[in-house]
Motif scaffolding. Structure first.
Motif, PDB file in Angstrom:
ATOM      1  N   VAL A   1     -24.041  24.165 -40.127  1.00  0.00           N
ATOM      2  CA  VAL A   1     -23.259  25.352 -40.338  1.00  0.00           C
ATOM      3  C   VAL A   1     -22.221  25.511 -39.201  1.00  0.00           C
ATOM      4  N   PHE A   2     -22.748  25.242 -38.174  1.00  0.00           N
ATOM      5  CA  PHE A   2     -22.021  25.409 -36.827  1.00  0.00           C
ATOM      6  C   PHE A   2     -20.773  24.252 -36.873  1.00  0.00           C
ATOM      7  N   LEU A   3     -21.029  23.027 -37.619  1.00  0.00           N
ATOM      8  CA  LEU A   3     -19.952  22.069 -37.575  1.00  0.00           C
ATOM      9  C   LEU A   3     -19.105  22.394 -38.708  1.00  0.00           C
ATOM     10  N   LEU A   4     -19.412  23.265 -39.837  1.00  0.00           N
ATOM     11  CA  LEU A   4     -18.568  23.937 -40.577  1.00  0.00           C
ATOM     12  C   LEU A   4     -17.532  24.597 -40.179  1.00  0.00           C
ATOM     13  N   ALA A   5     -17.957  25.836 -39.157  1.00  0.00           N
ATOM     14  CA  ALA A   5     -17.148  26.708 -38.576  1.00  0.00           C
ATOM     15  C   ALA A   5     -16.237  25.823 -37.664  1.00  0.00           C
ATOM     16  N   GLU A   6     -16.929  25.034 -37.069  1.00  0.00           N
ATOM     17  CA  GLU A   6     -16.122  24.286 -36.208  1.00  0.00           C
ATOM     18  C   GLU A   6     -14.683  23.652 -36.732  1.00  0.00           C
ATOM     19  N   GLU A   7     -15.030  22.910 -37.822  1.00  0.00           N
ATOM     20  CA  GLU A   7     -14.032  22.079 -38.688  1.00  0.00           C
ATOM     21  C   GLU A   7     -13.234  23.061 -39.279  1.00  0.00           C
ATOM     22  N   MET A   8     -13.423  24.190 -39.759  1.00  0.00           N
ATOM     23  CA  MET A   8     -12.553  25.175 -40.226  1.00  0.00           C
ATOM     24  C   MET A   8     -11.828  25.428 -39.446  1.00  0.00           C
ATOM     25  N   ALA A   9     -12.150  25.937 -38.274  1.00  0.00           N
ATOM     26  CA  ALA A   9     -11.207  26.284 -37.097  1.00  0.00           C
ATOM     27  C   ALA A   9     -10.068  25.381 -36.646  1.00  0.00           C
ATOM     28  N   ARG A  10     -10.684  23.970 -36.460  1.00  0.00           N
ATOM     29  CA  ARG A  10      -9.889  22.723 -36.479  1.00  0.00           C
ATOM     30  C   ARG A  10      -8.756  22.663 -37.577  1.00  0.00           C
ATOM     31  N   ALA A  11      -9.191  22.481 -38.651  1.00  0.00           N
ATOM     32  CA  ALA A  11      -8.291  22.679 -39.980  1.00  0.00           C
ATOM     33  C   ALA A  11      -7.165  23.738 -40.048  1.00  0.00           C
ATOM     34  N   GLY A  12      -7.541  25.074 -39.536  1.00  0.00           N
ATOM     35  CA  GLY A  12      -6.656  26.070 -39.388  1.00  0.00           C
ATOM     36  C   GLY A  12      -5.714  25.910 -38.330  1.00  0.00           C
ATOM     37  N   ILE A  13      -5.996  25.251 -37.400  1.00  0.00           N
ATOM     38  CA  ILE A  13      -5.225  25.168 -36.106  1.00  0.00           C
ATOM     39  C   ILE A  13      -4.073  24.086 -36.699  1.00  0.00           C
ATOM     40  N   ALA A  14      -4.592  22.871 -37.535  1.00  0.00           N
ATOM     41  CA  ALA A  14      -3.600  21.876 -37.750  1.00  0.00           C
ATOM     42  C   ALA A  14      -2.752  22.538 -38.935  1.00  0.00           C
ATOM     43  N   ALA A  15      -3.211  23.525 -39.546  1.00  0.00           N
ATOM     44  CA  ALA A  15      -2.295  24.325 -40.751  1.00  0.00           C
ATOM     45  C   ALA A  15      -1.678  25.287 -39.990  1.00  0.00           C
ATOM     46  N   GLY A  16      -1.490  25.486 -38.754  1.00  0.00           N
ATOM     47  CA  GLY A  16      -0.493  26.420 -38.077  1.00  0.00           C
ATOM     48  C   GLY A  16      -1.075  27.546 -37.380  1.00  0.00           C
ATOM     49  N   LEU A  17      -2.448  27.921 -37.520  1.00  0.00           N
ATOM     50  CA  LEU A  17      -2.843  29.168 -36.889  1.00  0.00           C
ATOM     51  C   LEU A  17      -3.257  29.002 -35.298  1.00  0.00           C
ATOM     52  N   PRO A  18      -2.844  30.028 -34.425  1.00  0.00           N
ATOM     53  CA  PRO A  18      -3.280  29.898 -33.150  1.00  0.00           C
ATOM     54  C   PRO A  18      -4.741  29.720 -33.165  1.00  0.00           C
TER      55      PRO A  18
END
Length: 277
Positions: free
Chosen positions: A187-204
């Motif tokens: 679950v923690f990895l899911l949160a980690e990768e969601m954040a990483r993907a969000g950054i890749a999509a342009g989020l701060p």
């Protein structure tokens, strides 16, 4: 298959609860016991490295590293040491265990191995790290010589950090370890990768992490409180042809989340079996 066990109240326990190993999980259990009504003077900690948090409990009456002969009657010995240390530590605990209840939360250590090393009437249990906030889930299996009263005591000790399920087949513990024992890391990895993907999509970065953290924790709480199963909750979020459907088409593809997680759980289960040998 689960079985019914009547839990005892912690404030009615006769004898002492001896905790061998007061790291993060052991410390969380001890805190939960005291919060649940256990008299601190009935708690004993055996650990060569006592943290500041455990020292603070010592000021409330918890006995820290007393001589074995001074402990008195033992209601239960709880093994929360690292599995790789147990071969060395186990025999030193035999004088404490005697014929008392022994509850182990060590991964990959069988009932037979525990009984051989330190004796006692053994219950093997697998908790997970949300126990630290009282939201863990533990699965337990008892040896055939554990009495109903000892099962009730075990249930009370484990329930102080969350919910408890009992099984009758010890071989299930390997899969339990893979699903719930190791599960928080997934679950923690899911949160980690969601954040990483969000950054890749342009989020701060800070916003991406905040969104991922709150989405994972909020969704988990919704799942806990809802009467609906996970599949129905997923479908309720998914509008045909919408953004969620586009993402799920990737995650639910033949090479997506399902086969990946199946392989991950299988790998963790296999490793648990290897450790048991």
């Amino acid at each position: 298959m689960t079985s019914t066990t009547t839990s005892r109240a912690l404030n009615t326990i006769d004898g002492h609860i001896v905790l061998a190993g007061a790291g993060k999980m052991g410390g969380a259990m001890l805190t939960g016991w005291i919060a649940g009504g256990l008299d601190p003077k009935r708690a004993v900690v055996i650990d060569p490295y006592i943290s500041d948090e455990i020292n603070a409990l010592g000021a409330k009456g918890v006995r820290l590293n007393p001589d074995v002969k001074d402990i008195g009657a033992v209601a239960a010995l709880v093994l929360a040491v690292k599995p790789q240390m147990f071969s060395e530590v186990g025999p030193t605990l035999r004088a404490i265990a005697g014929s008392s209840l022994v509850v182990s939360i060590m991964a990959g250590t069988t009932i037979a191995g525990i009984a051989k090393a330190c004796g006692g009437k053994v219950v093997r249990a697998m908790p997970n790290t949300p126990a630290a906030i009282g939201r863990g889930i533990t699965v337990a299996v008892a040896a055939s010589d554990v009495s109903p009263e000892q099962r009730g005591l075990t249930d009370a000790l484990l329930r102080a950090t969350g919910s408890v399920e009992w099984v009758e087949d010890e071989s299930l513990i390997d899969a339990v370890t893979a699903v719930s024992g190791s599960g928080p890391a997934y679950v923690f990895l899911l949160a980690e990768e969601m954040a990483r993907a969000g950054i890749a999509a342009g989020l701060p970065p800070e916003l991406a992490m905040k969104l991922a953290r709150e989405t994972v924790s909020g969704s988990g709480e919704l799942l806990r409180q809802s009467d609906l199963d996970a599949a129905t909750l997923r479908k309720n979020v998914t509008s045909p042809g919408g953004t969620t459907a586009a993402a799920l088409a990737v995650l639910m593809a033949d090479d997506g989340f399902e086969p990946l997680l199946t392989r991950a759980i299988a790998a963790a289960t296999a490793r648990s079996k290897e450790l048991a040998k």
